[in-house]
Motif scaffolding. Structure first.
Motif, PDB file in Angstrom:
ATOM      1  N   PRO A  66       0.837  -1.212   0.000  1.00  0.00           N
ATOM      2  CA  PRO A  66       0.000   0.000   0.000  1.00  0.00           C
ATOM      3  C   PRO A  66       0.869   1.258   0.000  1.00  0.00           C
ATOM      4  CG  PRO A  66      -0.758  -1.570   1.649  1.00  0.00           C
ATOM      5  CD  PRO A  66       0.565  -2.067   1.164  1.00  0.00           C
ATOM      6  N   ASP A  67       0.403   2.295  -0.657  1.00  0.00           N
ATOM      7  CA  ASP A  67       1.198   3.521  -0.786  1.00  0.00           C
ATOM      8  C   ASP A  67       1.560   4.141   0.561  1.00  0.00           C
ATOM      9  OD1 ASP A  67       1.467   3.566  -3.547  1.00  0.00           O
ATOM     10  OD2 ASP A  67      -0.508   4.476  -3.829  1.00  0.00           O
ATOM     11  N   GLN A  68       0.693   3.968   1.566  1.00  0.00           N
ATOM     12  CA  GLN A  68       0.961   4.611   2.859  1.00  0.00           C
ATOM     13  C   GLN A  68       2.045   3.890   3.667  1.00  0.00           C
ATOM     14  OE1 GLN A  68      -1.834   3.126   1.988  1.00  0.00           O
ATOM     15  NE2 GLN A  68      -2.814   1.971   3.656  1.00  0.00           N
ATOM     16  N   GLN A  69       2.413   2.673   3.242  1.00  0.00           N
ATOM     17  CA  GLN A  69       3.455   1.940   3.974  1.00  0.00           C
ATOM     18  C   GLN A  69       4.833   2.342   3.450  1.00  0.00           C
ATOM     19  OE1 GLN A  69       2.628  -2.279   3.994  1.00  0.00           O
ATOM     20  NE2 GLN A  69       1.024  -2.062   5.515  1.00  0.00           N
ATOM     21  N   ARG A  70       5.409   3.351   4.101  1.00  0.00           N
ATOM     22  CA  ARG A  70       6.735   3.847   3.746  1.00  0.00           C
ATOM     23  C   ARG A  70       7.542   3.997   5.029  1.00  0.00           C
ATOM     24  NH1 ARG A  70       6.624   5.496  -1.633  1.00  0.00           N
ATOM     25  NH2 ARG A  70       4.516   5.800  -2.467  1.00  0.00           N
ATOM     26  N   LEU A  71       8.844   3.987   4.896  1.00  0.00           N
ATOM     27  CA  LEU A  71       9.725   3.993   6.069  1.00  0.00           C
ATOM     28  C   LEU A  71       9.417   5.119   7.041  1.00  0.00           C
ATOM     29  CD1 LEU A  71      13.228   3.022   4.631  1.00  0.00           C
ATOM     30  CD2 LEU A  71      11.901   1.770   6.334  1.00  0.00           C
ATOM     31  N   ASN A  72       9.077   6.291   6.517  1.00  0.00           N
ATOM     32  CA  ASN A  72       8.850   7.432   7.415  1.00  0.00           C
ATOM     33  C   ASN A  72       7.544   7.338   8.201  1.00  0.00           C
ATOM     34  OD1 ASN A  72       7.000   8.004   5.410  1.00  0.00           O
ATOM     35  ND2 ASN A  72       8.058   9.821   4.640  1.00  0.00           N
ATOM     36  N   CYS A 122      16.963   2.283   9.329  1.00  0.00           N
ATOM     37  CA  CYS A 122      16.083   2.513  10.491  1.00  0.00           C
ATOM     38  C   CYS A 122      16.537   3.747  11.270  1.00  0.00           C
ATOM     39  CB  CYS A 122      16.085   1.290  11.402  1.00  0.00           C
ATOM     40  SG  CYS A 122      15.148  -0.120  10.772  1.00  0.00           S
ATOM     41  N   LYS A 123      17.830   3.847  11.505  1.00  0.00           N
ATOM     42  CA  LYS A 123      18.364   4.999  12.244  1.00  0.00           C
ATOM     43  C   LYS A 123      18.074   6.299  11.495  1.00  0.00           C
ATOM     44  CE  LYS A 123      22.179   2.451  14.399  1.00  0.00           C
ATOM     45  NZ  LYS A 123      21.725   2.599  15.791  1.00  0.00           N
ATOM     46  N   ALA A 124      18.235   6.274  10.177  1.00  0.00           N
ATOM     47  CA  ALA A 124      18.008   7.475   9.370  1.00  0.00           C
ATOM     48  C   ALA A 124      16.557   7.928   9.429  1.00  0.00           C
ATOM     49  CB  ALA A 124      18.410   7.209   7.925  1.00  0.00           C
ATOM     50  N   HIS A 125      15.644   6.985   9.668  1.00  0.00           N
ATOM     51  CA  HIS A 125      14.220   7.319   9.737  1.00  0.00           C
ATOM     52  C   HIS A 125      13.687   7.305  11.165  1.00  0.00           C
ATOM     53  CE1 HIS A 125      14.621   6.373   5.436  1.00  0.00           C
ATOM     54  NE2 HIS A 125      13.594   7.155   5.276  1.00  0.00           N
ATOM     55  N   ARG A 126      14.608   7.309  12.118  1.00  0.00           N
ATOM     56  CA  ARG A 126      14.252   7.341  13.553  1.00  0.00           C
ATOM     57  C   ARG A 126      13.336   6.185  13.955  1.00  0.00           C
ATOM     58  NH1 ARG A 126      13.746  13.229  12.604  1.00  0.00           N
ATOM     59  NH2 ARG A 126      15.581  14.245  13.463  1.00  0.00           N
ATOM     60  N   ILE A 127      13.604   5.025  13.392  1.00  0.00           N
ATOM     61  CA  ILE A 127      12.875   3.817  13.767  1.00  0.00           C
ATOM     62  C   ILE A 127      13.667   3.097  14.849  1.00  0.00           C
ATOM     63  CG2 ILE A 127      12.042   1.570  12.964  1.00  0.00           C
ATOM     64  CD1 ILE A 127      11.817   2.807  10.147  1.00  0.00           C
ATOM     65  N   SER A 128      13.084   2.903  16.017  1.00  0.00           N
ATOM     66  CA  SER A 128      13.752   2.176  17.102  1.00  0.00           C
ATOM     67  C   SER A 128      13.874   0.705  16.712  1.00  0.00           C
ATOM     68  CB  SER A 128      12.957   2.294  18.403  1.00  0.00           C
ATOM     69  OG  SER A 128      12.923   3.633  18.843  1.00  0.00           O
ATOM     70  N   THR A 129      14.954   0.061  17.150  1.00  0.00           N
ATOM     71  CA  THR A 129      15.208  -1.325  16.765  1.00  0.00           C
ATOM     72  C   THR A 129      15.426  -2.210  17.986  1.00  0.00           C
ATOM     73  OG1 THR A 129      17.554  -0.766  16.487  1.00  0.00           O
ATOM     74  CG2 THR A 129      16.193  -0.750  14.512  1.00  0.00           C
ATOM     75  N   MET A 130      14.864  -3.414  17.936  1.00  0.00           N
ATOM     76  CA  MET A 130      15.018  -4.372  19.034  1.00  0.00           C
ATOM     77  C   MET A 130      15.170  -5.776  18.470  1.00  0.00           C
ATOM     78  SD  MET A 130      12.670  -5.126  22.425  1.00  0.00           S
ATOM     79  CE  MET A 130      11.111  -5.384  21.596  1.00  0.00           C
ATOM     80  N   VAL A 131      16.139  -6.507  19.012  1.00  0.00           N
ATOM     81  CA  VAL A 131      16.232  -7.928  18.719  1.00  0.00           C
ATOM     82  C   VAL A 131      15.561  -8.665  19.875  1.00  0.00           C
ATOM     83  CG1 VAL A 131      18.568  -8.088  19.729  1.00  0.00           C
ATOM     84  CG2 VAL A 131      17.744  -9.878  18.194  1.00  0.00           C
ATOM     85  N   VAL A 132      14.625  -9.552  19.538  1.00  0.00           N
ATOM     86  CA  VAL A 132      13.955 -10.398  20.532  1.00  0.00           C
ATOM     87  C   VAL A 132      14.208 -11.834  20.116  1.00  0.00           C
ATOM     88  CG1 VAL A 132      11.794 -11.032  21.627  1.00  0.00           C
ATOM     89  CG2 VAL A 132      12.188  -8.666  20.999  1.00  0.00           C
ATOM     90  N   SER A 133      14.990 -12.534  20.919  1.00  0.00           N
ATOM     91  CA  SER A 133      15.496 -13.828  20.483  1.00  0.00           C
ATOM     92  C   SER A 133      15.164 -14.953  21.453  1.00  0.00           C
ATOM     93  CB  SER A 133      17.023 -13.736  20.309  1.00  0.00           C
ATOM     94  OG  SER A 133      17.559 -15.000  20.021  1.00  0.00           O
ATOM     95  N   GLY A 134      14.802 -16.093  20.863  1.00  0.00           N
ATOM     96  CA  GLY A 134      14.676 -17.321  21.652  1.00  0.00           C
ATOM     97  C   GLY A 134      16.044 -17.925  21.921  1.00  0.00           C
ATOM     98  N   GLY A 135      17.084 -17.228  21.447  1.00  0.00           N
ATOM     99  CA  GLY A 135      18.464 -17.623  21.707  1.00  0.00           C
ATOM    100  C   GLY A 135      18.952 -17.035  23.015  1.00  0.00           C
ATOM    101  N   PHE A 136      20.221 -16.626  23.054  1.00  0.00           N
ATOM    102  CA  PHE A 136      20.830 -16.321  24.341  1.00  0.00           C
ATOM    103  C   PHE A 136      21.446 -14.920  24.404  1.00  0.00           C
ATOM    104  CE2 PHE A 136      21.331 -20.873  23.265  1.00  0.00           C
ATOM    105  CZ  PHE A 136      20.306 -21.332  24.087  1.00  0.00           C
ATOM    106  N   THR A 137      21.398 -14.362  25.622  1.00  0.00           N
ATOM    107  CA  THR A 137      21.871 -12.986  25.832  1.00  0.00           C
ATOM    108  C   THR A 137      23.334 -12.831  25.427  1.00  0.00           C
ATOM    109  OG1 THR A 137      22.354 -13.595  28.141  1.00  0.00           O
ATOM    110  CG2 THR A 137      20.283 -12.464  27.717  1.00  0.00           C
TER     111      THR A 137
END
Length: 279
Positions: free
Chosen positions: A63-69, A155-170
């Motif tokens: 959809p046109d409205q789905q853009r990074l910003n 993501c950083k350029a568009h001020r999108i916060s990032t998180m890794v959520v893993s069933g693996g290990f810290t």
């Protein structure tokens, strides 16, 4: 709407064929080195989907409205998504039991086994392994998947916060967080006593529901709306997290994940997400 087609195998003849299928007067516009989009009106793109699958190309109707910003949070799986390995399988390789553990991992990722129970079973087999083996996995085996750094930079350029959520290990998630410059990391903690793994996991296991809960919790903390969230994963334990996001993206994923995801990338790197949302 826009039809996004991408992949390293893409050629002018591919675009010409797709244009013939779709029809209309609009022309393809390049948005990446191996990515193009075409403004479209129609919803029925089944013939395009079949053609792209045959030609090893990724395609999506966006959809046109789905853009990074328009987004503010991206939550990602780690093993086989941000990085190219399953860490627990590589730890097992240090003990000479990789085939046994990899078989359980694969079944869990396909959704055939309960994730929490299978993880406990796999970790129990690692009892007695020296902590130094974890360092070896990072030094010798752990690599980012193609396009991971480019995606996080976008993501950083568009001020999108990032998180890794893993069933693996810290041990690995914190390393990947630092390596990529992610904002948050949530994963399981291996119990280590006297420099050796005990075969136990400390605290609550990060399973499918926990992944979804962490996305919603952080989304609310950041004051974001549900439509401002992205989730990326490859295994069955990512499905609830992907369903909780506005868009779920299957990255080189198991069939069950591709079937339920909004978008799927099979032939491009994680930088393919940029092309999907910046066209």
């Amino acid at each position: 709407m826009r039809l996004v087609v991408q992949g390293r195998a893409i050629s002018l003849s591919h675009l010409t064929h797709i244009h013939r299928i779709i029809g209309g007067h609009a022309q393809f516009i390049q948005v990446g080195e191996f990515a193009y989009y075409l403004p479209i009106q129609q919803q029925d793109t089944a013939e395009v989907a079949r053609f792209c699958a045959e030609q090893l190309l990724d395609y999506a109707v966006v959809p046109d409205q789905q853009r990074l910003n328009q987004f503010g949070l991206c939550v990602m799986d780690m093993d086989s998504t941000l990085i190219s390995i399953e860490c627990i399988d590589e730890i097992a390789d240090m003990m000479g039991i990789k085939p046994q553990i990899a078989e359980i991992t694969e079944a869990a990722m396909r959704g055939e086994l309960d994730f929490a129970a299978s993880l406990k079973k796999r970790v129990a087999l690692l009892k007695g392994l020296p902590e130094s083996a974890l360092h070896r996995v990072i030094e010798e085996r752990l690599q980012l998947n193609p396009g991971a750094q480019a995606w996080i930079t976008a993501c950083k350029a568009h001020r999108i916060s990032t998180m890794v959520v893993s069933g693996g290990f810290t041990f690995f998630a914190n390393h990947v967080k630092q390596l990529l410059g992610l904002d948050y990391a949530v994963s399981n903690t291996l119990e280590i006593v006297d420099g050796k793994l005990t075969g136990n996991i400390l605290g609550d296991i990060v399973d499918a529901q926990r992944k979804a809960d962490e996305l919603v919790k952080l989304r609310d903390q950041l004051g974001l709306k549900p439509e401002q969230t992205i989730a990326i994963g490859d295994g069955a334990n990512d499905l609830k997290m992907m369903a909780a996001a506005a868009i779920g993206i299957a990255y080189h994923a198991k069939p069950v994940v591709q079937q339920q995801a909004k978008y799927a990338l099979n032939h491009t790197g994680l930088d393919g997400v940029i092309n999907l949302l910046s066209a």
